[in-house]
Design a protein around this motif. Structure first.
Motif, mmCIF file in Angstrom:
data_model
loop_
_atom_site.group_PDB
_atom_site.id
_atom_site.type_symbol
_atom_site.label_atom_id
_atom_site.label_comp_id
_atom_site.label_asym_id
_atom_site.label_seq_id
_atom_site.Cartn_x
_atom_site.Cartn_y
_atom_site.Cartn_z
ATOM 1 N N ASP A 139 0.833 -1.060 -0.044
ATOM 2 C CA ASP A 139 -0.121 0.050 -0.419
ATOM 3 C C ASP A 139 0.553 1.023 0.075
ATOM 4 N N VAL A 140 1.532 0.895 0.476
ATOM 5 C CA VAL A 140 3.090 2.417 0.734
ATOM 6 C C VAL A 140 4.388 1.674 0.937
ATOM 7 N N VAL A 141 4.994 2.750 0.237
ATOM 8 C CA VAL A 141 6.683 2.267 0.289
ATOM 9 C C VAL A 141 7.162 3.363 1.151
ATOM 10 N N VAL A 142 8.145 3.560 1.687
ATOM 11 C CA VAL A 142 8.878 4.724 2.789
ATOM 12 C C VAL A 142 10.309 3.980 2.243
ATOM 13 N N VAL A 143 11.006 5.905 2.021
ATOM 14 C CA VAL A 143 11.959 4.872 1.267
ATOM 15 C C VAL A 143 13.172 6.028 2.528
ATOM 16 N N GLY A 144 13.896 5.207 3.248
ATOM 17 C CA GLY A 144 14.991 6.027 3.934
ATOM 18 C C GLY A 144 14.911 5.648 5.095
ATOM 19 N N SER B 149 14.908 -4.721 -8.897
ATOM 20 C CA SER B 149 14.018 -4.731 -8.288
ATOM 21 C C SER B 149 12.868 -3.383 -8.292
ATOM 22 N N LYS B 150 11.550 -4.420 -8.576
ATOM 23 C CA LYS B 150 10.398 -3.056 -8.399
ATOM 24 C C LYS B 150 10.001 -3.556 -7.475
ATOM 25 N N ILE B 151 8.759 -2.570 -6.112
ATOM 26 C CA ILE B 151 8.541 -2.141 -5.428
ATOM 27 C C ILE B 151 7.553 -1.463 -5.767
ATOM 28 N N MET B 152 5.660 -1.912 -6.060
ATOM 29 C CA MET B 152 4.565 -1.346 -6.542
ATOM 30 C C MET B 152 4.036 -0.902 -5.058
ATOM 31 N N ALA B 153 3.671 0.442 -4.867
ATOM 32 C CA ALA B 153 2.599 0.805 -3.712
ATOM 33 C C ALA B 153 1.179 1.146 -4.572
ATOM 34 N N LYS B 154 0.697 1.644 -3.989
ATOM 35 C CA LYS B 154 0.056 3.315 -3.890
ATOM 36 C C LYS B 154 0.239 3.854 -3.196
#
Length: 633
Positions: free
Chosen positions: A7-12, A145-150
């Motif tokens: 649903d949510v990806v946070v980078v860092g 690699s891909k990480i899909m998110a809304k």
């Protein structure tokens, strides 16, 4: 690694990223936190402390909303101190000296044990964006690699295309020699975003047993049961807390800096990023305040596991040989041994005027940013933004309206409003002077202001909410009891207060009326008002402030209500500012860039003057119905 969906990806995984990821996961969204390392989470690459003026109130606000920073700071505090206690309550602030290793370990454990949250070790190299709809779809890691998110939240701190500066040398690196990333900068530029280059710095760390602090001034903590989090029930006595120390630089220190100024990265003639005005390097202090022969320097512990001092106020980008001379010119540092040399670091950040007040980018649906990528400085500012970005990313996934805090509701609201409306030209630091309603935004009343918001977004759980309601009932009862009990001039307490010069009591007065006199200690009423004994130090402080500043608080609330009426005058989504007659050119450009949602927001944009607001109001009155579209955020 196989492609994954969240649903949510946070980078860092810094202070902003941790709060964003924890908030999203706790609200119930399947969340991924992307971090460069498995164990370096919410680290303290600079000052090993949390809180301070305005910042400490932000930590209290984070806790009231259901965030984690306050709990972590309390649990790992080496020293707790209430700053500005001799001044008005609008500037009181809590600050703790943190055990930086334990703080990071605490946050790492929270991340790894939180339901719905996965920690993925890797570097984000690119963003996946549907260019037709300008909607973020996910991220690409360096391994392809891909990480899909809304929704995606970028909290890259000082790692975005960062370079370390030491004298004339500069090299690509994150803080403390760690990895840096450059792919995100390119991705943001490709999306049409404007980036800035900012700079910050850090002082040297020195071995404790190489420094003689016998001539330094001891700086103990505050002897009171104070904490950032309402959930903290245990307090370390002041005699068991670690000491900090105060020394001053010498005229010799100043002379060394002046003789070697051209060797500093920022004074070498080389173009470097803009540094923080309110946390300058030591050489910048010498240049800007040249008439001063000495400057304050605080000596602070970093961790019980380390034999090192943090030399607060001695940040520099001088080469190592000059740093060595500078350090040895300080009192007690003649035989100093250095654990880590100081350095400056510059990095990419965005112009925050490209953001909505939800911290979502205006031109990329579902893409949020928080922390130093928005041009701010400080762990607390980052954590506050991260919490709000995490909340709003989760709400976007659920199709809900974002949570927007107003300027009279929170320092977090002041900060985000400043960033979005005024932009930044140097690293932004939150100050009490930035808040026009600071008597409403106090250290003691953060829960009263924000706990309900935290409960509404499902971050404050039922047991904590019920405890808050119980405490509010206790405050209400104690306040009423103070109003009900009266003391005659001949009563034992009245005679004591008068004889000690604490109060003037010429007639029968209630305890509440007596407390309005500034020298009266509320603790002296505990024997007469038993309900006061049921209150924590923070709640007792709140009762006293509400009593003593009752009139001022009422006036400030009335002023805030007048300002909020301007927030209710909405500006339609489709307004064309080119059609508004008699707008100044600068105002037209700024209004088009920020696209404010209300007249109140428009009035706070730098470069928009009262005359421009009048022209805008006139245009709206003549061209839009009173029920103007109100679907803005």
């Amino acid at each position: 690694m196989n492609d994954k969906n969240y649903d949510v990806v946070v980078v860092g995984g810094g202070h902003a990223g941790v709060e964003a990821a924890l908030a999203s996961a706790r609200i119930g969204k399947k969340t991924a936190l992307i971090n460069l390392y498995d164990d370096k989470i919410a680290t303290m690459p600079c000052n090993p402390s949390v809180g301070g003026p305005a910042k400490g109130i932000v930590v209290r606000e984070i806790d009231a909303l259901g965030g984690e920073m306050g709990k972590a700071a309390d649990a790992t505090a080496l020293q707790t101190k209430l700053l500005n206690s001799s001044r008005g309550p609008g500037v009181w602030a809590l600050r703790v000296q943190s055990d930086k290793l334990e703080y990071s370990k605490y946050m790492e454990n929270k991340v790894k044990s939180t339901e719905n949250l996965d920690l993925i070790v890797g570097a984000c190299e690119d963003l996946i964006v549907d260019k037709d709809t300008m909607t973020v779809k996910g991220i690409v890691l360096q391994d392809g690699s891909k990480i899909m998110a809304k929704a995606v939240v970028l909290t890259t701190g000082t790692y975005l295309k960062s370079q370390v500066l030491l004298g004339h040398d500069s090299h690509e690196s994150g803080p403390n020699g760690e990895i840096t990333t450059s792919g995100i900068s390119k991705a943001l530029k490709d999306l049409g975003l404007e980036l800035y280059r900012f700079k910050t710095g850090t002082p040297p760390r020195v071995y404790q047993d190489s420094v003689d602090l016998s001539k330094a001034t001891k700086e103990p903590g505050t002897d009171a049961k104070l904490a950032f989090s309402s959930s903290t029930k245990e307090f370390t006595p002041v005699e068991d807390q670690e000491l900090c120390y105060l020394i001053h630089s010498t005229p010799e220190t100043k002379k060394i800096v002046e003789e070697n100024l051209q060797k500093s990265a920022m004074y070498s003639g080389k173009k470097v990023g803009t540094g923080p005005r309110y946390c300058p390097s030591f050489e910048d202090k010498i240049v800007r305040f040249n008439s001063k022969e000495e400057h304050q320097i605080f000596i602070e512990p970093e961790s019980l596991s380390l034999n090192t001092w943090y030399v607060q106020g001695f940040s520099t980008s001088m080469p190592i040989d000059v740093q060595d001379k500078m350090l040895r010119s300080l009192p007690g540092f003649e035989n100093v041994k250095v654990h880590k040399w100081a350095y400056a670091i510059e990095y990419d950040c965005i112009d925050p005027q490209q953001l909505k007040r939800s911290l979502e980018l205006k031109n990329v649906h579902g893409l949020f940013t928080a922390g130093q990528i928005n041009g701010t400085s400080g762990y607390e500012e980052a954590a506050g933004q991260g919490l709000m970005a995490g909340i709003n990313a989760a709400r976007l996934v659920d199709g809900l309206e974002p949570l927007i805090l107003k300027r009279d509701e929170a320092y977090i609201g002041v900060m985000i409003d400043d960033l979005v409306n005024k932009g930044v030209w140097e690293p932004y630091r939150l100050l009490t002077s930035r808040a026009e309603h600071r008597l409403l935004l106090r250290n003691d009343n953060a829960e009263e202001r924000l706990k309900e918001f935290g409960h509404d977004v499902n971050l404050v759980k039922e047991d904590e909410w019920n405890e808050y309601l119980d405490n509010q009932a206790k405050v209400a009862k104690a306040t009423q009891d103070l109003k009900d009990i009266r003391f005659s001039p001949k009563s034992e307490l009245a005679i004591e207060l008068v004889n000690n010069g604490e109060a003037v009591i010429n007639q029968g007065l209630s305890a509440y009326e007596i407390l309005k006199q500034p020298k009266v200690d509320i603790n002296k009423f505990k024997a007469y008002v038993p309900s006061l004994n049921d209150l924590s130090d923070t709640l007792l402080q709140s009762v006293l402030i509400n009593c003593r500043f009752e009139g001022y608080v009422k006036n400030e609330k009335k002023q805030a209500e007048r300002f909020n009426k301007l927030e209710q005058k909405l500006i339609p989504n489709d307004i064309n500012y080119d059609l508004v007659e008699n707008l100044a050119t600068e105002a037209r450009q700024k209004l088009e860039k920020v696209r404010p949602s209300s007249i109140g927001q428009a009035s706070r944009i730098t470069g928009v003057n009262p005359a421009d607001i009048q022209m805008l109001l006139f245009y709206l009155k003549n061209n839009y119905a009173d029920d103007a579209k109100n679907n803005r955020n």
